[in-house]
Enzyme design. Structure first.
Site, PDB file in Angstrom:
ATOM      1  N   HIS A 127       0.834  -1.202   0.000  1.00 27.04           N
ATOM      2  CA  HIS A 127       0.000   0.000   0.000  1.00 27.04           C
ATOM      3  C   HIS A 127       0.875   1.261   0.000  1.00 27.04           C
ATOM      4  O   HIS A 127       0.739   2.134  -0.852  1.00 27.04           O
ATOM      5  CB  HIS A 127      -0.919  -0.020   1.228  1.00 27.04           C
ATOM      6  CG  HIS A 127      -1.790   1.195   1.343  1.00 27.04           C
ATOM      7  ND1 HIS A 127      -3.109   1.187   0.966  1.00 27.04           N
ATOM      8  CD2 HIS A 127      -1.535   2.451   1.787  1.00 27.04           C
ATOM      9  CE1 HIS A 127      -3.625   2.393   1.163  1.00 27.04           C
ATOM     10  NE2 HIS A 127      -2.690   3.180   1.672  1.00 27.04           N
ATOM     11  N   GLU A 128       1.774   1.325   0.958  1.00 29.80           N
ATOM     12  CA  GLU A 128       2.612   2.518   1.077  1.00 29.80           C
ATOM     13  C   GLU A 128       3.537   2.652  -0.128  1.00 29.80           C
ATOM     14  O   GLU A 128       3.849   3.763  -0.571  1.00 29.80           O
ATOM     15  CB  GLU A 128       3.406   2.504   2.388  1.00 29.80           C
ATOM     16  CG  GLU A 128       2.535   2.541   3.651  1.00 29.80           C
ATOM     17  CD  GLU A 128       1.500   3.660   3.649  1.00 29.80           C
ATOM     18  OE1 GLU A 128       1.754   4.709   3.024  1.00 29.80           O
ATOM     19  OE2 GLU A 128       0.425   3.481   4.252  1.00 29.80           O
ATOM     20  N   HIS A 141       1.741   4.410  -2.845  1.00 28.65           N
ATOM     21  CA  HIS A 141       1.820   5.870  -2.651  1.00 28.65           C
ATOM     22  C   HIS A 141       3.193   6.377  -3.109  1.00 28.65           C
ATOM     23  O   HIS A 141       3.311   7.426  -3.736  1.00 28.65           O
ATOM     24  CB  HIS A 141       1.671   6.234  -1.173  1.00 28.65           C
ATOM     25  CG  HIS A 141       0.255   6.220  -0.658  1.00 28.65           C
ATOM     26  ND1 HIS A 141      -0.772   6.886  -1.279  1.00 28.65           N
ATOM     27  CD2 HIS A 141      -0.288   5.640   0.448  1.00 28.65           C
ATOM     28  CE1 HIS A 141      -1.894   6.715  -0.586  1.00 28.65           C
ATOM     29  NE2 HIS A 141      -1.628   5.952   0.465  1.00 28.65           N
ATOM     30  N   HIS A 166       3.424   6.834  -6.710  1.00 35.10           N
ATOM     31  CA  HIS A 166       2.674   8.031  -7.101  1.00 35.10           C
ATOM     32  C   HIS A 166       3.595   9.261  -7.012  1.00 35.10           C
ATOM     33  O   HIS A 166       3.529  10.158  -7.842  1.00 35.10           O
ATOM     34  CB  HIS A 166       1.468   8.189  -6.164  1.00 35.10           C
ATOM     35  CG  HIS A 166       0.356   9.035  -6.705  1.00 35.10           C
ATOM     36  ND1 HIS A 166      -0.722   9.401  -5.938  1.00 35.10           N
ATOM     37  CD2 HIS A 166       0.140   9.590  -7.908  1.00 35.10           C
ATOM     38  CE1 HIS A 166      -1.545  10.135  -6.665  1.00 35.10           C
ATOM     39  NE2 HIS A 166      -1.054  10.274  -7.869  1.00 35.10           N
TER      40      HIS A 166
HETATM   41 ZN   LIG Z   1      -2.881   5.224   2.010  1.00 31.46          ZN
END
Ligand SMILES: [Zn+2]
Length: 690
Positions: A475-476, A479, A482
């Protein structure tokens, strides 16, 4: 507290150019005492820059107004990026003291800029004349973003309202800092110190090791359970001692709610009241309407409609699981009713029975180092990225750094991983940046950071993750990509500078690849033998992934709903947070055996700063998008389909905030999604059809 070099700027790294590789902050030379004077100078410098832009005698243009604003405040950003990283990931008394002082100062600094009438007139003039200017799409979008954020910050208000808004913003910043520091203090208190075997009953070796390491870190013998999530959740899952589970559970759910100096209830009441007043001043019914007006959802009604659609099937699933667990208790000869501190323990037993799947059987195959490689591998298959170790300054010996390159060998930026829990770190997991990508002041490559809280193993032992931990890692890292893949000119729209209910798309979408057999077969290998996870265990792991999903969805939606309720007060009234929470949960029909994932007194997402205030629903809103987006790969028949991956990179990961979120999604998928893919993903599709 230490206050070195108060009067002298000599030796302050923030007043020098950084000659480190990639101009990484020279952490080994940065001391808490440097921040105060660095902030003072950076704030003054930014004020002067803003005054010059506002007082420009030439007619407003994109370059002399919007681009000039984009280039201003660089010193402030440089000191802020380092300071906020340390305040979250490696804090101490000196940094906490500066944080208390500087947060309201910074909030007021920005408030002054956002309510500068002369400056707003120039932005407004550029916005209104935009059609006549030869602006490209990105410049037009950046102008729009400035106009919107100034208007929403009160630039168009009359003087008395502006003054009051300034007071509110300064006070909210103080309250947010105090809230976060109170939670950190409560989490660091040892919940339990154990010594004899009877107290350790049921705890697997990996937990005993982590608890011993935790004790050593505090200079104690025996085993320590702290009140951080990474310590509490496995204890509740595995400990055979019902009395100790209850004790740890009660400590965990009353963080920030114990009376005394770290109690957050008065902070909550005042924060909610001030946010309602702020929204009213700006012409909105309530804070939730104010907040969501600039989100993809647009209205609280749209967010609630999604929560409502998922709540009913989720709650039914949770209640069915509760009944199955109660039956297990009876079967074991237990003569008690399932309580909240029993849920994770009996869920684990139920999982072993229903899915023939044991969490601790999987753990030896989920070695942190290998799971990091799995994340890199996925980024290589999708986007052609490669990762190699980088020898650069960091803020703690545990931090690792990698140089990231494109398929053509060009450098993308640096990625830092700070994975272990420690007393100086706030709980949770997050991505942040030490420098954002942009092209306005030359080709600026991003420095992106992931912070996690995995329990650190004893020396020489590997870090073994739960599947949930591995999911957090992915998940991280989503990010982080991104931030790393960002490819825009203007910093205001770079990387994760997108709507809150869109920003979880790149992260949650990335989690899907962790669940792919192709990825697990390669990287889920036994930490000792290197053997791949047995195919049968892998299949059972994947089959079990929706197990206990009713519970997870209920504990989450309760938070999202209470968050919207707290921020839907139309009058800035004084609330009693405890009574408010009880009423809101009763109205929702919250099962007695489940508590909110974050009760208001420690709900840092919405009270430690306003990041997710009235926006905690965003995770589920983004999940509608991520479930539908991953289906694009499945439909292509290849989870790494190059054409789909190319579109994903261009329209989502690289695009930052250069488009409205709905437009960006449509550019990728050709249409907007519905909630169906999310209900299927969570295993609720059948329940809904009934
Ligand atoms: Zn998040």
């Amino acid at each position: 507290m230490p206050e070195p070099m108060q009067s002298s700027t000599a030796g302050n790294p923030f007043f020098e150019a950084w000659t480190t590789p990639d101009s990484v902050p020279p952490f080994e030379r940065i001391a808490p005492g440097h921040f105060r004077e660095a902030y003072a100078r950076a704030l003054a410098e930014h004020q002067a820059e803003i005054a010059a832009i506002a007082a420009d005698a030439t007619p407003p243009s994109f370059d002399n107004t919007i681009a000039a604003l984009e280039l201003s405040g660089r010193a402030l950003e440089r000191v802020g990026n380092v300071f906020w990283l340390l305040a979250g990931a490696h804090t101490n008394d000196a940094i906490q003291e500066i944080e208390r002082q500087i947060s309201p100062q910074i909030a007021l600094h920005w408030n002054k800029i956002h309510t500068n009438a002369a400056l707003y007139r120039r932005i407004d003039a550029v916005m209104r004349g935009a059609d006549g200017l030869s602006l490209d799409a990105e410049q037009r979008r950046v102008t729009e973003r400035y106009h919107t954020s100034f208007r929403r910050a009160g630039a168009a208000l009359v003087a008395p309202a502006k003054k009051r808004l300034g007071e509110i913003i300064g006070r909210l910043a103080e309250l947010g800092t105090a809230f976060g520091q109170n939670v950190l203090a409560d989490e660091q208190a040892p919940a339990l110190e154990l010594s004899d075997e009877a107290e350790l009953a049921g705890l697997p070796d990996f937990m005993r090791d982590a608890m011993r390491a935790e004790a050593r870190e505090r200079g104690r013998d025996g085993y320590v359970v702290t009140l951080s999530r990474s310590s509490v959740e496995p204890f509740l899952q595995f400990s055979d001692r019902r009395d100790l589970r209850e004790k740890v559970f009660r400590g965990f759910v009353t963080r920030g709610d114990n009376g005394g100096p770290t109690d957050n209830k008065a902070i909550i009441a005042e924060t909610v009241r001030l946010r309602a007043e702020r929204a009213k001043l700006l012409g909105y019914d309530d804070f939730a309407h104010y907040r969501l007006d600039d989100a993809m959802a647009k209205t609280p009604q749209a967010a609630r409609a999604l929560l409502d659609a998922v709540w009913t099937p989720a709650r039914s699933r949770a209640l069915a699981d509760r009944d199955a667990m109660q039956a297990l208790i009876q079967e074991d000869g237990g003569n008690f009713k399932l309580e909240p501190w029993d849920w994770r323990y009996y869920a684990e037993k139920l999982r072993r029975r229903q899915c023939e799947f044991d969490e601790s059987a999987v753990k030896p195959y989920l070695n942190l180092e290998r799971m990091i490689e799995a994340g890199f591998y996925t980024a290589q298959r999708l986007f052609g990225l490669t990762f190699s170790r980088a020898d650069v300054p960091t803020w703690h010996p545990d931090v690792q750094a990698w140089k990231v390159r494109n398929a053509d060998g060009n450098e993308v930026g640096l990625f830092f991983g700070d994975y272990y829990a420690r007393p100086s770190k706030h709980s949770g997991a997050w991505m942040t940046s030490l420098r954002d990508q942009e092209r306005l002041s030359g080709e600026v490559r991003p420095l992106i950071v992931n912070v996690c809280n995995f329990a650190k193993p004893a020396d020489g032992e590997p870090t073994l993750l739960s599947f949930e931990d591995a999911r957090t890692l992915f998940h991280e890292f989503g990010h982080a990509l991104h931030g790393l893949l960002s490819s825009v000119t203007y910093p205001t729209i770079a990387g994760t500078n997108v709507a809150t209910d869109f920003v979880e798309l790149p992260s949650q979408l990335y989690e899907h690849w962790l669940e792919q057999p192709d990825v697990l077969r390669r990287f889920a290998r036994h930490y000792r033998t290197g053997a791949p996870m047995p195919e049968e265990l892998l299949q059972r792991l994947l089959a079990a992934r929706n197990f206990n999903k009713g519970f997870a969805t209920v504990e989450y939606i309760a938070c999202a709903a209470v968050d919207l309720d707290l921020h839907s007060l139309t009058q800035p009234a004084e609330i009693d947070p405890t009574a408010f929470e009880a009423t809101a949960l009763a109205r929702l029909g919250m099962p007695h055996e489940i508590v909110m994932r974050h009760r208001p007194p420690h709900f840092a997402h919405i009270f430690s700063g306003g990041g997710y205030a009235a926006a905690y629903y965003s995770y589920m809103w983004s999940e509608v998008l991520d479930a539908d987006a991953f289906a694009a790969f499945e439909e292509s028949g290849d989870i790494f389909d190059p054409a789909t991956a190319q579109r994903l990179r261009e329209c989502i990961y690289a695009a930052g905030g250069s488009q409205e979120p709905a437009e960006a999604y449509k550019a990728f998928r050709g249409r907007l999604p519905s909630a169906d893919a999310l209900l299927r993903k969570r295993g609720f599709a059948a329940a809904r059809a009934r």
